[in-house]
Design an enzyme around this catalytic site. Structure first.
Site, PDB file in Angstrom:
ATOM      1  N   GLU A  55       0.841  -1.199   0.000  1.00  0.00           N
ATOM      2  CA  GLU A  55       0.000   0.000   0.000  1.00  0.00           C
ATOM      3  C   GLU A  55       0.880   1.254   0.000  1.00  0.00           C
ATOM      4  OE1 GLU A  55      -2.808   2.434   3.186  1.00  0.00           O
ATOM      5  OE2 GLU A  55      -2.328   0.317   3.555  1.00  0.00           O
ATOM      6  N   ASP A  97      -1.330  -1.278   5.920  1.00  0.00           N
ATOM      7  CA  ASP A  97      -1.152  -0.677   7.239  1.00  0.00           C
ATOM      8  C   ASP A  97      -2.070  -1.348   8.268  1.00  0.00           C
ATOM      9  OD1 ASP A  97       0.658   1.025   6.141  1.00  0.00           O
ATOM     10  OD2 ASP A  97      -0.727   2.726   5.959  1.00  0.00           O
ATOM     11  N   ASP A 129      -4.297  -0.389  10.288  1.00  0.00           N
ATOM     12  CA  ASP A 129      -5.350   0.524  10.719  1.00  0.00           C
ATOM     13  C   ASP A 129      -6.613   0.215   9.936  1.00  0.00           C
ATOM     14  OD1 ASP A 129      -4.784   1.489   8.218  1.00  0.00           O
ATOM     15  OD2 ASP A 129      -3.964   3.414   8.890  1.00  0.00           O
ATOM     16  N   ASP A 141      -8.082   1.874   7.446  1.00  0.00           N
ATOM     17  CA  ASP A 141      -7.915   1.995   6.000  1.00  0.00           C
ATOM     18  C   ASP A 141      -7.154   0.807   5.431  1.00  0.00           C
ATOM     19  OD1 ASP A 141      -9.304   4.352   5.760  1.00  0.00           O
ATOM     20  OD2 ASP A 141      -7.545   5.613   6.140  1.00  0.00           O
TER      21      ASP A 141
END
Length: 727
Positions: free
Chosen positions: A506, A579, A581, A583
């Site tokens: 990403e 990541d 998180d 998102d």
């Protein structure tokens, strides 16, 4: 007649004479007889003459002697009750799995006839359960379109059962008869029914016992049997899930019929009830796992054909006779946004999982009609000279095909393939005529949906041709060849597919760190920009037109959808590295949706993984010149436990604790040691234990329908805690 029976008995006597005389009440292991008398009576011979062949070659009748064969026996009994419901007699069927490994099927239909059948001199109950190819399904009197047309179902189950009890409510009374491995007789139960109870076969004549009274309006049949452990393999058992699927399927096929399944084998008995009024339209809706392109279309029609069948004359000769048959066709279908084909075909509600002439006719008529429509709209659809293939038309299709006809020709007793030749042309004709009316309709919805169908099949055709054209260029290129792979791919040097890994990363910031952290010999990197297209909602054309999706498919090099070839994949592992998180989780979900819909064999083969980067980095300070220790944690709970342990041990750590919000916050050494180094990293393998349920979940969470997703979020809100929110 007496002379012939006596001669047969004398021929068989030496076979038993070689055995040591058994004790009274001992059963013969192969035939299940008791040595009630030293004489082997004609009564035994007439009953076991046919059923003995069933016991010697059970696979010819039920397919196998494992759990599948056990379930086939149960379905034979259930189908008899279902045939009654099809004839308009009875709307309730109960199936009970008892704790003693027996099973019972109850219905409230007409009940098996209890009067004497003139040719055999036996009651109808005994004829049904002891005579092969005997029953009410030969001829047109009782069943015009039944599944059990061979007339061997109940008698085969009886032959393969250690014990079978049947009770019939008819004529104001309850009648009962018991059988031991196919032979009628009585058991000394002493209050509890058991297959091991002493058995006494009837000697000269059978007895249908009158065991109770009922109201004259009350009719029905109850069959309970214990499968014979001499026949079925050790470990064979009734499979509840298979039974529930079959019961649900039958309730769909016979609108208004209620089927109740009770499993009393466990500590907590469970009961399931199936009752549907929508018929096969509701069945097709239940089977569909993708978003709809069309509504459920119902195609119905009839046809007649002449069939030459051998008929036994009064003089005992088989005479070929032409018989006119009527075939009714009923189909429910719909196209969806996916590319998988879900097809269920039935003949007189009996499933034909391996197809047959009816399914061949359906596919033939469908392909011929859609080809004609595409040719008529070739300019608008920009087709060119390319021709549709059958798979192009079937992609994304969910269909339930049923035909009803008297005395269908099946291949084998297991009835998995329909062999009646004339059905093929009848089904093809019905499909073309019904679709012609649908495509000629002037209704706005019909015109919009038929246009979408043509666009879908043409896009499938173009995707197939494109995949075939580019198949060679999508394979791994060596250093001496030119490469058409995306420029942003950072490839590895190794050509060993089993050892190579593709990291889908990403963002560009993470790519820069990953380049330094990777093992360039075996690990390749492909960056993506943020959140890719949600392919669960998008069409195939939109997916292929999306730069990120197209790059992933091109880099993996095995095609997509129906043309996906796992053996051509360029990497042994595909690792999604996003990541830690919300998102990042969303990006991972979007990527998994792409793999599930268009590259599912990668998931099924266990070659798709999710990287597990750490959330925290704890630096433990050591006294003196000793280097500090580093501990990585992967959840808030784990962090709290580590800090508590450090405080208990009197160790100091740097405060504040470093919290990674993204892969870009790590340096190359940290990323390598925690996420990319094969010796230290943690990966989560993505698997599909149940593809059908997984498809439903993807459609729920990622599909077009907002209302079910909202309901799911509201219902799941209670399970969300503050600690699970990334903040």
């Amino acid at each position: 007649m007496k002379t012939r029976l006596r001669a047969r008995r004398s021929r068989r006597t030496p076979h038993f004479a070689q055995r040591e005389a058994p004790e009274p009440g001992t059963r013969w292991p192969s035939l299940g007889l008791c040595d009630v008398s030293s004489d082997y009576s004609a009564r035994h011979l007439s009953v076991l003459e046919g059923l003995e062949a069933v016991r010697k070659r059970p696979g010819m009748y039920i397919g196998s002697t494992d759990s599948r064969g056990l379930m086939h026996c149960l379905w034979e009994i259930i189908d008899n009750s279902v045939d009654e419901a099809l004839g308009g007699h009875g709307t309730e069927i109960e199936v009970v799995l008892h704790p003693d490994d027996s099973v019972e099927v109850r219905d409230r239909a007409r009940g098996i006839p209890v009067d004497v059948e003139p040719k055999t001199g036996l009651t109808g109950v005994e004829v049904v359960f002891t005579k092969l190819h005997a029953g009410g399904k030969f001829g047109s009197g009782s069943y015009s379109a039944s599944g059990g047309l061979h007339g061997v179902g109940a008698s085969v189950v009886n032959a393969l059962s250690e014990r079978l009890d049947v009770e019939v409510d008819r004529g104001g009374a309850t009648w009962a008869m018991s059988f031991h491995r196919g032979e009628p007789g009585t058991f000394d139960d002493n209050g509890t029914r058991s297959p091991t109870a002493p058995f006494h076969p009837f000697e000269q004549s059978s007895e249908l016992r009158k065991v109770g009274r009922v109201a004259k309006a009350v009719t029905g049949t109850r069959v309970r049997y214990w499968a014979d452990p001499q026949i079925f393999t050790r470990g064979a058992s009734f499979q509840l899930e298979d039974l529930l699927n079959r019961a649900r399927q039958t309730a769909f096929l016979v609108p208004g019929l209620a089927i109740t399944v009770s499993d009393e084998r466990g500590e907590e008995p469970e009961t399931h009830r199936f009752h549907f009024e929508g018929g096969i339209s509701e069945f097709a809706e239940h089977l569909a796992v993708d978003g709809p392109v069309t509504d459920i279309w119902r195609l119905t029609g009839d046809g007649r054909f002449t069939e030459t069948v051998p008929v036994l004359s009064d003089h005992g000769a088989m005479i070929p006779t032409d018989v006119e048959r009527h075939c009714h066709v009923d189909i429910a279908l719909r196209w969806g946004t996916g590319y998988d084909t879900v097809m269920r075909s039935f003949v007189n509600i009996i499933a034909t999982p391996k197809g047959g002439t009816h399914q061949a006719g359906f596919e033939q008529g469908l392909l011929k009609f859609i080809r004609q429509q595409v040719e008529q709209n070739a300019r608008r659809l920009k087709v060119g000279n390319d021709k549709l293939d059958k798979d192009d038309v079937l992609a994304g299709l969910t269909a339930v095909l049923t035909v009803r006809l008297p005395e269908p020709q099946f291949e084998g007793q297991t009835k998995e393939v329909l062999g009646t030749p004339a059905v093929r042309s009848i089904v093809a004709s019905v499909v073309q005529k019904a679709l012609g009316e649908r495509f000629a309709s002037t209704k706005r919805d019909d015109k919009a949906q038929t246009a979408l169908v043509l666009e879908k099949v043409v896009s499938e055709m173009k995707a197939r041709i494109s995949a075939r054209t580019h198949k060679e260029t999508q394979r791994r290129k060596n250093a001496l060849e030119t490469s058409s792979l995306p420029a942003k791919l950072v490839d590895c040097r190794s050509t060993d597919v089993a050892q190579s890994e593709l990291f889908i990363v990403e963002g560009d910031s993470a790519l820069g760190t990953a380049k330094l952290a990777r093992d360039s010999e075996h690990q390749a990197l492909l960056p993506i920009r943020g959140k890719i297209l949600n392919v669960q909602k998008a069409s195939i054309a939109d997916m292929l037109g999306n730069a990120e999706c197209a790059s992933i498919i091109q880099v993996i090099g095995a095609g997509s959808g129906r043309s996906f070839d796992l053996s051509a994949a360029r990497y042994g592992k595909v690792i999604i590295m996003s990541d830690a998180d919300v998102d990042g989780a969303h990006i991972r979900t979007l990527l998994l949706t792409l793999f599930f819909r268009y590259m599912r064999p990668m998931i099924e083969d266990g070659r798709v993984f999710a990287a597990v980067p750490p959330l925290h980095r704890v630096v433990v300070m050591n006294p003196g010149s000793k280097p500090n220790d580093v501990i990585y944690t992967y959840s808030e709970k784990e962090l709290a436990g580590v800090l508590a342990t450090l405080r208990k041990q009197g160790k100091r750590y740097q405060d504040p604790i470093q919290r990674y919000k993204g892969l870009g916050e790590m340096d190359a050494d940290q990323l390598a040691s925690t996420t990319m180094d094969r010796g230290h990293r943690t990966l989560r393998r993505v698997g599909v234990a149940d593809a059908e349920n997984a498809g439903r979940v993807f459609e729920l969470l990622m599909g077009n329908e907002v209302a079910p997703r909202k309901e799911f979020i509201v219902d799941s809100a209670a399970a969300l805690t503050r600690d699970r929110i990334d903040a």
